[in-house]
Design a protein around this motif. Structure first.
Motif, PDB file in Angstrom:
ATOM      1  N   ASP A  13       0.836  -1.202   0.000  1.00 16.57           N
ATOM      2  CA  ASP A  13       0.000   0.000   0.000  1.00 16.57           C
ATOM      3  C   ASP A  13       0.871   1.253   0.000  1.00 16.57           C
ATOM      4  O   ASP A  13       0.648   2.177  -0.803  1.00 16.57           O
ATOM      5  CB  ASP A  13      -0.912  -0.033   1.230  1.00 16.57           C
ATOM      6  CG  ASP A  13      -1.826   1.174   1.308  1.00 16.57           C
ATOM      7  OD1 ASP A  13      -2.271   1.664   0.246  1.00 16.57           O
ATOM      8  OD2 ASP A  13      -2.107   1.629   2.435  1.00 16.57           O
ATOM      9  N   LYS A  14       1.877   1.302   0.851  1.00 17.54           N
ATOM     10  CA  LYS A  14       2.785   2.456   0.893  1.00 17.54           C
ATOM     11  C   LYS A  14       3.511   2.627  -0.430  1.00 17.54           C
ATOM     12  O   LYS A  14       3.662   3.747  -0.935  1.00 17.54           O
ATOM     13  CB  LYS A  14       3.794   2.287   2.025  1.00 17.54           C
ATOM     14  CG  LYS A  14       3.200   2.436   3.401  1.00 17.54           C
ATOM     15  CD  LYS A  14       4.241   2.226   4.477  1.00 17.54           C
ATOM     16  CE  LYS A  14       3.627   2.308   5.862  1.00 17.54           C
ATOM     17  NZ  LYS A  14       4.613   2.048   6.924  1.00 17.54           N
ATOM     18  N   THR A  15       3.948   1.526  -0.995  1.00 12.91           N
ATOM     19  CA  THR A  15       4.670   1.573  -2.273  1.00 12.91           C
ATOM     20  C   THR A  15       3.764   2.086  -3.392  1.00 12.91           C
ATOM     21  O   THR A  15       4.186   2.902  -4.218  1.00 12.91           O
ATOM     22  CB  THR A  15       5.214   0.182  -2.628  1.00 12.91           C
ATOM     23  OG1 THR A  15       6.000  -0.297  -1.546  1.00 12.91           O
ATOM     24  CG2 THR A  15       6.053   0.218  -3.874  1.00 12.91           C
ATOM     25  N   LYS A  52      -5.986   3.006 -10.535  1.00 16.00           N
ATOM     26  CA  LYS A  52      -5.658   4.435 -10.661  1.00 16.00           C
ATOM     27  C   LYS A  52      -4.252   4.618 -11.216  1.00 16.00           C
ATOM     28  O   LYS A  52      -4.028   5.438 -12.107  1.00 16.00           O
ATOM     29  CB  LYS A  52      -5.743   5.115  -9.292  1.00 16.00           C
ATOM     30  CG  LYS A  52      -7.111   5.423  -8.804  1.00 16.00           C
ATOM     31  CD  LYS A  52      -7.000   6.151  -7.469  1.00 16.00           C
ATOM     32  CE  LYS A  52      -8.334   6.416  -6.870  1.00 16.00           C
ATOM     33  NZ  LYS A  52      -8.219   7.101  -5.558  1.00 16.00           N
ATOM     34  N   ASN A  53      -3.308   3.855 -10.670  1.00 12.08           N
ATOM     35  CA  ASN A  53      -1.921   3.963 -11.133  1.00 12.08           C
ATOM     36  C   ASN A  53      -1.796   3.549 -12.596  1.00 12.08           C
ATOM     37  O   ASN A  53      -1.037   4.146 -13.359  1.00 12.08           O
ATOM     38  CB  ASN A  53      -0.998   3.118 -10.259  1.00 12.08           C
ATOM     39  CG  ASN A  53      -0.789   3.720  -8.891  1.00 12.08           C
ATOM     40  OD1 ASN A  53      -1.191   4.848  -8.633  1.00 12.08           O
ATOM     41  ND2 ASN A  53      -0.180   2.962  -8.012  1.00 12.08           N
ATOM     42  N   HIS A  57       1.136   4.023  -3.051  1.00 10.49           N
ATOM     43  CA  HIS A  57       0.893   5.457  -2.833  1.00 10.49           C
ATOM     44  C   HIS A  57       2.090   6.282  -3.309  1.00 10.49           C
ATOM     45  O   HIS A  57       1.913   7.355  -3.897  1.00 10.49           O
ATOM     46  CB  HIS A  57       0.597   5.747  -1.365  1.00 10.49           C
ATOM     47  CG  HIS A  57      -0.824   5.528  -0.988  1.00 10.49           C
ATOM     48  ND1 HIS A  57      -1.866   6.258  -1.500  1.00 10.49           N
ATOM     49  CD2 HIS A  57      -1.388   4.641  -0.144  1.00 10.49           C
ATOM     50  CE1 HIS A  57      -3.003   5.838  -0.994  1.00 10.49           C
ATOM     51  NE2 HIS A  57      -2.742   4.842  -0.170  1.00 10.49           N
ATOM     52  N   GLU A  58       3.277   5.774  -3.053  1.00  9.47           N
ATOM     53  CA  GLU A  58       4.483   6.445  -3.528  1.00  9.47           C
ATOM     54  C   GLU A  58       4.494   6.485  -5.058  1.00  9.47           C
ATOM     55  O   GLU A  58       4.817   7.510  -5.667  1.00  9.47           O
ATOM     56  CB  GLU A  58       5.709   5.705  -2.997  1.00  9.47           C
ATOM     57  CG  GLU A  58       7.018   6.365  -3.302  1.00  9.47           C
ATOM     58  CD  GLU A  58       8.206   5.578  -2.765  1.00  9.47           C
ATOM     59  OE1 GLU A  58       9.329   5.894  -3.182  1.00  9.47           O
ATOM     60  OE2 GLU A  58       8.013   4.651  -1.956  1.00  9.47           O
ATOM     61  N   GLU A  59       4.109   5.387  -5.679  1.00 10.39           N
ATOM     62  CA  GLU A  59       4.031   5.334  -7.138  1.00 10.39           C
ATOM     63  C   GLU A  59       3.008   6.342  -7.656  1.00 10.39           C
ATOM     64  O   GLU A  59       3.255   7.050  -8.631  1.00 10.39           O
ATOM     65  CB  GLU A  59       3.655   3.922  -7.575  1.00 10.39           C
ATOM     66  CG  GLU A  59       3.534   3.750  -9.082  1.00 10.39           C
ATOM     67  CD  GLU A  59       3.076   2.360  -9.469  1.00 10.39           C
ATOM     68  OE1 GLU A  59       3.400   1.951 -10.589  1.00 10.39           O
ATOM     69  OE2 GLU A  59       2.386   1.694  -8.671  1.00 10.39           O
ATOM     70  N   TYR A  60       1.868   6.423  -6.982  1.00 12.21           N
ATOM     71  CA  TYR A  60       0.803   7.352  -7.372  1.00 12.21           C
ATOM     72  C   TYR A  60       1.309   8.801  -7.326  1.00 12.21           C
ATOM     73  O   TYR A  60       1.101   9.574  -8.274  1.00 12.21           O
ATOM     74  CB  TYR A  60      -0.396   7.157  -6.452  1.00 12.21           C
ATOM     75  CG  TYR A  60      -1.594   8.007  -6.802  1.00 12.21           C
ATOM     76  CD1 TYR A  60      -2.383   7.699  -7.901  1.00 12.21           C
ATOM     77  CD2 TYR A  60      -1.935   9.104  -6.028  1.00 12.21           C
ATOM     78  CE1 TYR A  60      -3.484   8.468  -8.229  1.00 12.21           C
ATOM     79  CE2 TYR A  60      -3.030   9.878  -6.342  1.00 12.21           C
ATOM     80  CZ  TYR A  60      -3.802   9.556  -7.437  1.00 12.21           C
ATOM     81  OH  TYR A  60      -4.892  10.326  -7.758  1.00 12.21           O
ATOM     82  N   LYS A  61       1.984   9.158  -6.236  1.00 14.93           N
ATOM     83  CA  LYS A  61       2.524  10.521  -6.112  1.00 14.93           C
ATOM     84  C   LYS A  61       3.528  10.812  -7.212  1.00 14.93           C
ATOM     85  O   LYS A  61       3.537  11.901  -7.782  1.00 14.93           O
ATOM     86  CB  LYS A  61       3.201  10.700  -4.752  1.00 14.93           C
ATOM     87  CG  LYS A  61       2.255  10.802  -3.597  1.00 14.93           C
ATOM     88  CD  LYS A  61       3.058  10.993  -2.312  1.00 14.93           C
ATOM     89  CE  LYS A  61       2.253  10.621  -1.109  1.00 14.93           C
ATOM     90  NZ  LYS A  61       3.055  10.623   0.127  1.00 14.93           N
ATOM     91  N   MET A 103      -6.427   1.064  -6.142  1.00 15.63           N
ATOM     92  CA  MET A 103      -5.224   1.890  -6.256  1.00 15.63           C
ATOM     93  C   MET A 103      -4.411   1.495  -7.488  1.00 15.63           C
ATOM     94  O   MET A 103      -3.890   2.350  -8.207  1.00 15.63           O
ATOM     95  CB  MET A 103      -4.383   1.730  -4.986  1.00 15.63           C
ATOM     96  CG  MET A 103      -3.277   2.695  -4.867  1.00 15.63           C
ATOM     97  SD  MET A 103      -3.980   4.306  -4.555  1.00 15.63           S
ATOM     98  CE  MET A 103      -2.551   5.293  -4.658  1.00 15.63           C
TER      99      MET A 103
END
Length: 135
Positions: free
Chosen positions: A19-21, A99-100, A23-27, A96
């Motif tokens: 999940d953290k990874t 979205k990515n 989100h980092e990819e999304y940003k 997620m």
């Protein structure tokens, strides 16, 4: 039974890291100045986490078989809790990931359009002093 609970906790921890990874990819996909090497590193990290998740799921399946316990774990509160938590986390990660994927396609589509435009710009004819087209 304790081993099965431990493997569920391990799967849950892997999903939290995933999940953290993601989100980092999304940003990074939202940022127009993101370095491709950084995105590549994130994708490798995601790949490693997914491999760990696959291995943990194999162990989970073998433990379920040896204990003769299968989902839904209605008789076992802790297993039921972790199972539901994992299912909900996977559903969220699926959204997620979608979205990515859309951001990635859009980003590379725009880059490809720019490259096509640039290529057509460079292929414009060049004229010499006598206004004849040069090859």
């Amino acid at each position: 039974m304790k081993k099965l609970i431990d493997i569920f906790q391990k799967i849950d921890n892997i999903l939290i890291l995933l999940d953290k990874t993601m989100h980092e990819e999304y940003k990074n996909l939202l940022n127009p100045h993101t370095d491709i090497k950084k995105l590549s590193f994130i994708i490798e990290k995601k790949h490693d986490l997914l491999n760990q998740l696959t291995d943990a799921k194999k162990i989970q399946k073998s433990l379920e078989k040896s204990y003769n316990i299968f989902p839904p774990y209605l008789k076992f509160k802790k297993l039921n809790y972790f199972s539901n938590k994992i299912i909900n986390k996977c559903l969220f990660l699926n959204k997620m990931s979608f979205k990515n994927k859309k951001l990635t396609k859009n980003k590379f589509y725009l880059n490809q359009n720019f490259l096509n435009l640039y290529k057509s710009y460079n292929n414009n004819g060049i004229y010499d002093i006598n206004e004849n087209l040069e090859n």
